[in-house]
Design a protein around this motif. Structure first.
Motif, PDB file in Angstrom:
ATOM      1  N   ASN A  63       0.818  -1.220   0.000  1.00 17.51           N
ATOM      2  CA  ASN A  63       0.000   0.000   0.000  1.00 17.51           C
ATOM      3  C   ASN A  63       0.846   1.263   0.000  1.00 17.51           C
ATOM      4  OD1 ASN A  63      -2.099  -1.723   0.110  1.00 17.51           O
ATOM      5  ND2 ASN A  63      -2.662  -1.294   2.235  1.00 17.51           N
ATOM      6  N   HIS A  74      -3.522   3.548  -6.879  1.00 22.91           N
ATOM      7  CA  HIS A  74      -4.671   3.370  -5.985  1.00 22.91           C
ATOM      8  C   HIS A  74      -4.517   4.047  -4.628  1.00 22.91           C
ATOM      9  CE1 HIS A  74      -6.111   0.286  -8.794  1.00 22.91           C
ATOM     10  NE2 HIS A  74      -4.857  -0.127  -8.847  1.00 22.91           N
ATOM     11  N   TYR A  75      -3.286   4.209  -4.162  1.00 21.61           N
ATOM     12  CA  TYR A  75      -3.074   4.725  -2.807  1.00 21.61           C
ATOM     13  C   TYR A  75      -2.324   6.050  -2.841  1.00 21.61           C
ATOM     14  CZ  TYR A  75      -4.797   0.296  -1.110  1.00 21.61           C
ATOM     15  OH  TYR A  75      -5.611  -0.779  -0.850  1.00 21.61           O
ATOM     16  N   GLN A 130      -7.856   6.534   1.127  1.00 19.73           N
ATOM     17  CA  GLN A 130      -6.776   5.726   0.550  1.00 19.73           C
ATOM     18  C   GLN A 130      -5.406   6.349   0.785  1.00 19.73           C
ATOM     19  OE1 GLN A 130      -8.853   7.694  -1.012  1.00 19.73           O
ATOM     20  NE2 GLN A 130      -8.589   7.724  -3.219  1.00 19.73           N
ATOM     21  N   THR A 132      -2.346   6.304   2.745  1.00 20.16           N
ATOM     22  CA  THR A 132      -1.804   5.264   3.620  1.00 20.16           C
ATOM     23  C   THR A 132      -0.436   5.595   4.187  1.00 20.16           C
ATOM     24  OG1 THR A 132      -1.016   4.218   1.587  1.00 20.16           O
ATOM     25  CG2 THR A 132      -3.044   3.320   2.565  1.00 20.16           C
ATOM     26  N   ARG A 353     -12.063   3.793   6.984  1.00 12.86           N
ATOM     27  CA  ARG A 353     -10.850   3.748   6.164  1.00 12.86           C
ATOM     28  C   ARG A 353     -10.573   2.311   5.704  1.00 12.86           C
ATOM     29  NH1 ARG A 353      -6.851   7.142   5.769  1.00 12.86           N
ATOM     30  NH2 ARG A 353      -5.238   5.620   6.324  1.00 12.86           N
ATOM     31  N   LYS A 354     -10.687   1.392   6.625  1.00 13.44           N
ATOM     32  CA  LYS A 354     -10.413  -0.022   6.276  1.00 13.44           C
ATOM     33  C   LYS A 354     -11.426  -0.521   5.253  1.00 13.44           C
ATOM     34  CE  LYS A 354      -8.385  -1.753  10.563  1.00 13.44           C
ATOM     35  NZ  LYS A 354      -8.768  -2.431  11.809  1.00 13.44           N
ATOM     36  N   TYR A 356     -13.087   1.205   3.056  1.00 12.56           N
ATOM     37  CA  TYR A 356     -12.793   1.818   1.759  1.00 12.56           C
ATOM     38  C   TYR A 356     -11.614   1.102   1.104  1.00 12.56           C
ATOM     39  CZ  TYR A 356     -12.223   5.478  -1.739  1.00 12.56           C
ATOM     40  OH  TYR A 356     -12.149   6.156  -2.912  1.00 12.56           O
ATOM     41  N   GLN A 357     -10.574   0.886   1.904  1.00 16.95           N
ATOM     42  CA  GLN A 357      -9.359   0.287   1.341  1.00 16.95           C
ATOM     43  C   GLN A 357      -9.606  -1.147   0.880  1.00 16.95           C
ATOM     44  OE1 GLN A 357      -6.053   0.984   4.019  1.00 16.95           O
ATOM     45  NE2 GLN A 357      -6.489   3.174   4.067  1.00 16.95           N
ATOM     46  N   VAL A 360     -10.958  -0.765  -2.502  1.00 16.60           N
ATOM     47  CA  VAL A 360      -9.876  -0.369  -3.420  1.00 16.60           C
ATOM     48  C   VAL A 360      -9.074  -1.609  -3.811  1.00 16.60           C
ATOM     49  CG1 VAL A 360      -7.705   0.914  -3.602  1.00 16.60           C
ATOM     50  CG2 VAL A 360      -9.706   2.012  -2.587  1.00 16.60           C
ATOM     51  N   GLU A 361      -8.843  -2.496  -2.844  1.00 13.53           N
ATOM     52  CA  GLU A 361      -8.096  -3.731  -3.129  1.00 13.53           C
ATOM     53  C   GLU A 361      -8.798  -4.579  -4.180  1.00 13.53           C
ATOM     54  OE1 GLU A 361      -5.061  -5.116  -2.359  1.00 13.53           O
ATOM     55  OE2 GLU A 361      -4.764  -3.028  -1.823  1.00 13.53           O
TER      56      GLU A 361
END
Ligand code: CLF
Ligand code: SF4
Length: 522
Positions: A63, A74-75, A130, A132, A353-354, A356-357, A360-361
């Motif tokens: 990340n 992405h991040y 995102q 990180t 946040r988690k 959302y991420q 994104v993954e």
């Protein structure tokens, strides 16, 4: 997938230009390249993916937008400008501006106290889920300001423990602080190393300030290189991933950087980032005033290619400001001025946040799967034809930017091995509120992508398309909103078919210019 994407965009509205609802809608309306091919194994270098790295390394880089080329689509990262002082002088730096080792000269940062920085990190983390990584990269040298740097780390590690801490230094003070860095669980440290030979160093560094004494010339450069190598060894012994930044200065250290690459590789550096010198008289630097030029695009790529062996090369660095915020190709720092941040009510919601991420993954995995499938269509292909393709994108690994709105193009090399990210080119905006800026097209955009066979865009008008084609660059919008690497491979396959059928003749393109001067955030 569509419902997950809707959920993703409803968790937060990160104004990062990656509106996934919009993408899915437009994708449904625009049937582009479809889905062929796929690569499977990620390319080498910073494109290295999960299957290419040891699990513990992958956990650290997956990340981090600078340590993983794939992640940078992405991040996001942010910098806080808490470190104003510096302990050396580089000939490409003007102290009026940010540290040129991790930022472009020409833009001034707002300096922060550690407390202001900690509030800003929470504000950005709440707005851009995102985001990180928090990096300290200036505007001077973080380790010439150790109290402010480590106080900032201390505050952030308590309030936002999921954010990775990152540091960039010239290395002079590094050996004195390795234990403290390790104590904050910092996994990523960048050292700017431009030479391992003091005779070369004397042409880059007029002086250093070390143990209360000023050293000049060769003696200064020898102390600096010794301290850099010592610091690098100490970090890698502790399992901290080290990236080495090197500024390519034609005629001074360009050939020598191959030796630097060997030296840092042998000491365990994880990644080497060779960046172009940015030098212009208006920056007021020694190199700017004495006419020292930066490298051309082909010179930079040639050096990066020659250093790419067992060591990962970073090619997606944006030489960002000491207060940069956002994805690497964007700059949202203007949204987070101290005044704005101090007025914000910040709610740090780790669970959002988690969530959302994790979505994104899923999007990220879809890009990898699509590339893998497309690459299979090139199985057994023996052609030695290589072409460069410029891509207008605003993130998520998709062709999703209009030509007229692009402030940079990502450059991919297409070959029988697949698609590989090899750089980016900053340009002036073509679209100026309803009309096209022809001067921008001629003076920056075409020169910046002159080595490319094609440019992929979400949309383009008839006039710029005709100008590009007159310059021999194929303007392609049929991959709008599709995945970039999948599209690059599909285009390459068609390109080979067209060569073989006689529809086109493959020819070498010329060189391209790397944009000089400051980028001002929109
Ligand atoms: Fe910042 Fe640097 Fe950490 Fe990244 S930037 S301190 S490693 S979080 Fe990244 Fe920016 Fe290039 Fe630096 S793109 S200038 S390499
Ligand atoms: Fe400037 Fe950074 Fe060099 Fe210090 S280390 S002189 S701030 S470029």
């Amino acid at each position: 997938m569509a419902s997950q994407i809707i959920a993703l965009s409803s968790i937060a509205t990160p104004n990062n230009g990656v509106d996934l609802d919009e993408i899915m809608q437009q994708k449904a309306e625009h049937q582009g390249c479809g889905t062929s091919g796929g690569s499977g194994k990620a390319s080498c270098g910073t494109g290295a993916g999960q299957g290419d790295l040891a699990p513990e390394i992958w956990e650290k880089v997956k990340n981090h937008p600078c340590y993983s080329e794939e992640a940078h689509h992405h991040y996001a990262r942010m910098h806080v400008a808490v470190a104003p002082a510096c302990n050396i002088q580089c000939n490409y730096c003007n102290r009026k501006y940010d540290c040129a080792n991790e930022s472009r000269p020409g833009v001034v940062s707002e300096k922060l106290t550690p407390e202001q920085a900690a509030k800003k990190v929470l504000a950005v983390a709440s707005t851009i889920p995102q985001m990180t990584v928090l990096g300290i990269a200036g505007p001077g040298d973080p380790l010439a300001n150790p109290e402010k740097t480590f106080k900032t780390f201390e505050l952030i590690s308590k309030t936002a423990p999921d954010i990775k801490l990152c540091l960039s230094t010239n290395g002079l003070a590094l050996p004195d602080h390795v234990d403290t860095i390790a104590g904050f669980n910092v996994d990523h440290v960048t050292i700017t190393i431009n030479m391992v030979d003091a005779d070369v160093g004397a042409q880059i560094y007029p002086w250093i300030y070390y143990q209360n004494k000023r050293y000049k010339g060769r003696e200064a450069a020898q102390i600096l290189t010794d301290r850099q190598m010592q610091g690098l060894e100490m970090l890698t012994e502790r399992g901290i991933l080290c990236k080495v930044n090197s500024v390519m200065i034609p005629g001074i250290n360009d050939h020598h950087l191959v030796e630097v690459n060997r030296a840092v590789k042998s000491r365990g550096a994880f990644l080497h980032n060779i960046m172009p010198l940015i030098s212009a008289p208006e920056h007021g630097t020694v190199f700017g005033l004495n006419g020292q030029r930066g490298p051309t695009a082909q010179e930079l790529k040639g050096l990066q290619d020659s250093c790419e062996g067992e060591m990962n090369m970073m090619r997606h660095c944006r030489q960002c400001r000491a207060d940069a915020v956002g994805l690497l190709g964007e700059d949202r720092s203007a949204e987070f001025t101290t005044e704005a941040v101090m007025a914000m009510d910040v709610e740090y919601d780790l669970e959002s946040r988690k969530a959302y991420q994790s979505l994104v993954e899923q999007e990220r995995q879809a890009t990898v799967d699509a590339k893998r499938a497309e690459l299979e269509t090139l199985a057994g292909e023996q052609s030695d034809v290589k072409i460069l393709i410029a891509v207008a994108t605003k993130g998520s690994g998709r062709v999703n930017e209009h030509f007229g709105h692009a402030t940079e193009f990502q450059i991919y090399e297409a070959s029988a091995s697949g698609a590989k990210f090899v750089g980016h080119r900053r340009v002036d905006l073509y679209c100026q509120g309803g009309y096209g800026e022809e001067e921008a097209l001629e003076t920056t955009i075409i020169r910046a992508i002159n080595d490319c066979t094609a440019v992929f865009v979400a949309k383009i008008g008839g006039c710029p398309k005709a100008s590009l084609e007159a310059a021999g660059i194929d303007a392609v919008d049929r991959y709008a909103f599709e995945y970039i690497e999948q599209s690059v491979i599909a285009y390459y396959r068609d390109y080979l078919d067209n060569i073989r059928s006689g529809a086109i003749v493959h020819g070498q393109r010329g060189d391209a210019e790397i944009r000089q001067g400051a980028y001002i955030a929109a």
